[in-house]
Design an enzyme around this catalytic site. Structure first.
Site, PDB file in Angstrom:
ATOM      1  N   ASP A 107       0.811  -1.213   0.000  1.00  0.00           N
ATOM      2  CA  ASP A 107       0.000   0.000   0.000  1.00  0.00           C
ATOM      3  C   ASP A 107       0.846   1.265   0.000  1.00  0.00           C
ATOM      4  OD1 ASP A 107      -2.075   1.831   0.331  1.00  0.00           O
ATOM      5  OD2 ASP A 107      -2.092   1.586   2.497  1.00  0.00           O
ATOM      6  N   ASP A 301      -2.050   5.718  -5.081  1.00  0.00           N
ATOM      7  CA  ASP A 301      -2.314   4.765  -3.999  1.00  0.00           C
ATOM      8  C   ASP A 301      -2.596   3.362  -4.521  1.00  0.00           C
ATOM      9  OD1 ASP A 301      -3.146   3.427  -1.747  1.00  0.00           O
ATOM     10  OD2 ASP A 301      -4.670   4.878  -1.168  1.00  0.00           O
TER      11      ASP A 301
END
Length: 484
Positions: A107, A301
């Site tokens: 992430d 992201d």
């Protein structure tokens, strides 16, 4: 991320210091690792999709600090759990002495590492690999509480530090959380936790992230990491797990992209999320008016599946798509449009414009003729960027996250990379333990060592560039024989 046969699949997950170190006596290196990609079954009702969409939008807003939400960024690392997910991407790390392998979500939208602990009795921890501190001779308990709150639950436990290996690199004294309480649906087998790949400035623990320790200590050939993500969107033949692409630390993999990498710097002093300034968006060939300044900032992201942005700009994107209409109820903030329409959307971040494929723009099919678009409107907190650009975009590019100078780069995917999309014949890698090319202290200097750990029973790993090349070569052969 997390899924259940009785609940909409979780989507996105997100979570997302400089360490002064002595130069290495021998040349640094670069290694790659395979990613796994979880793809959910496509048969789902319109109500399920609506629930998934509502949860997705709510959780992204919670992750990025919407002040109207109960969850706040300051509560800790942010894992976005979104049910009825199309996909999430995860790789493997090894922790402890002797090392044990764990699957973790990768992430770039957060900066902390946490794992489910052996003492976790939550349903979310059932059936997954959990970390047992007493089984590692190198584990040190910091005795500091840790808690993370998300849009759909929380995880809590205690901070500790231990040896952590990834993609052939090793960091001693890496701070991470061992969680003994995890809300339902935050984890799904085989995932055991999350690895944040953003900057230390937004780390809930205050600790240097694994990647930043390596990048700042001259362990890598180049101070960067890169992703190639596969696409199985709308593929009815895809299983729950499919080959997900490649995550490379310390170098770019030239077999996975073509042409130049278009780098654009992170705004000065803004090293937190991997921020980029959106310079243009087009929809069906028409330019969309984008606000300037901070309103044009986007977090790149990997832990978020779709793309969220300001209401006005998102509405303008759909205004160019014939017969599109705003969603209501659980689909508020989303838009529906005819599935028969081929949607052409591009985004630019100061340089080249990048196209988003029609397959990725089509987030879900609500009915025979109606589809749900991947762009949705959201309102982030005052300290978060206005745009959250997730895998809907990133599956269309080779993405590079560079530590120094702090920037994000994109490049065109190669034929070998594109051939992996929809290819259900590719081997699905398992969590593995490889040899560490470099060991760096998270609290001090770097040393060059060799840790020849015993390999796990997993058959697939990209612990060497040679094996990576073999995988790519086989992919190209499959591409020749089979139309993807």
């Amino acid at each position: 991320m997390v899924s259940s046969s009785l609940l909409p699949l979780a989507l996105l997950v997100s979570l997302s210091a400089n360490v002064l170190a002595a130069p290495h006596p021998s040349p640094p290196s670069s290694l790659s690792m395979d990613l796994k990609r979880r793809s959910s079954p496509r048969a789902r009702s319109q109500d399920d999709i609506a629930a998934w969409a509502a949860a997705h939008r709510s959780n992204v807003q919670a992750k990025y600090g919407n002040t109207s939400s109960k969850q706040k960024r300051s509560s800790g690392q942010n894992l976005i759990v979104n049910q009825k997910s199309d996909s999430s991407f995860f790789g493997s790390i090894a922790v402890g002495t002797p090392p044990v392998a764990y699957d973790v979500i990768l992430d770039t939208g957060s900066s902390d590492l946490w794992l489910a602990g052996k003492t976790c009795l939550s349903d979310a921890c059932s059936g997954i690999a959990t970390f047992n501190p007493s089984s590692s001779s190198s584990f040190q308990n910091k005795s500091e509480p840790f808690q993370i709150t998300y849009g759909s639950g929380e995880a809590s436990g205690t901070l500790g530090q231990d040896l952590v290996q990834m993609a052939g690199f090793s960091v001693s004294n890496q701070v991470f959380a061992v969680c003994d309480v995890v809300s339902d649906n935050l984890l799904n087998n085989p995932v055991s936790g999350l690895l944040g790949l953003a900057f230390q400035t937004i780390a809930s623990s205050g600790a240097s992230p694994l990647w930043e320790t390596l990048a700042s200590s001259n362990s890598w050939d180049q101070p960067l990491m890169a992703f190639q993500l596969t696409r199985f969107n709308n593929d009815s033949n895809a299983g729950d797990l499919q080959a997900g692409g490649t995550f490379t630390m310390g170098a770019t993999n030239s077999s996975l992209f073509t042409g130049d990498i278009d780098y654009n710097d992170i705004p000065a002093g803004e090293e937190s999320y991997w921020l980029q300034t959106i310079s243009s968006i087009t929809s069906q060939g028409s330019a969309i008016s984008i606000a300037s300044g901070s309103s044009a900032l986007a977090a790149i992201d990997t832990g978020t599946t779709l793309i969220g942005g300001p209401e006005e700009e998102v509405a303008a994107i759909y205004a160019n798509i014939p017969n599109s209409k705003a969603g209501t109820g659980q689909l508020e903030g989303y838009y529906q449009y005819p599935c028969s329409t081929t949607v052409n959307v591009t985004m630019a971040f100061g340089g080249k414009s990048w196209a988003i494929s029609n397959a990725d723009f089509q987030a879900e099919q609500l009915s025979k003729d109606t589809c749900l678009g991947a762009f949705f409107s959201l309102s982030t907190g005052s300290n978060a960027p206005a745009w959250i650009v997730g895998d809907t975009f990133l599956k269309n590019v080779y993405s590079v996250f560079r530590y120094n100078p702090a920037s994000v780069g994109f490049a065109e995917l190669s034929a070998a990379a594109l051939a992996q999309n929809g290819n259900t014949d590719l081997a699905i890698p398992s969590a593995t333990i490889g040899s560490a090319a470099a060991t760096v202290s998270a609290t001090g200097g770097a040393t060059r060592e060799s840790h020849n750990s015993a390999p796990s029973t997993a058959a697939s790993s990209l612990s060497s560039l040679a094996l990576s090349a073999l995988v790519i070569a086989s992919t190209m052969l499959v591409s020749t024989l089979q139309s993807i």
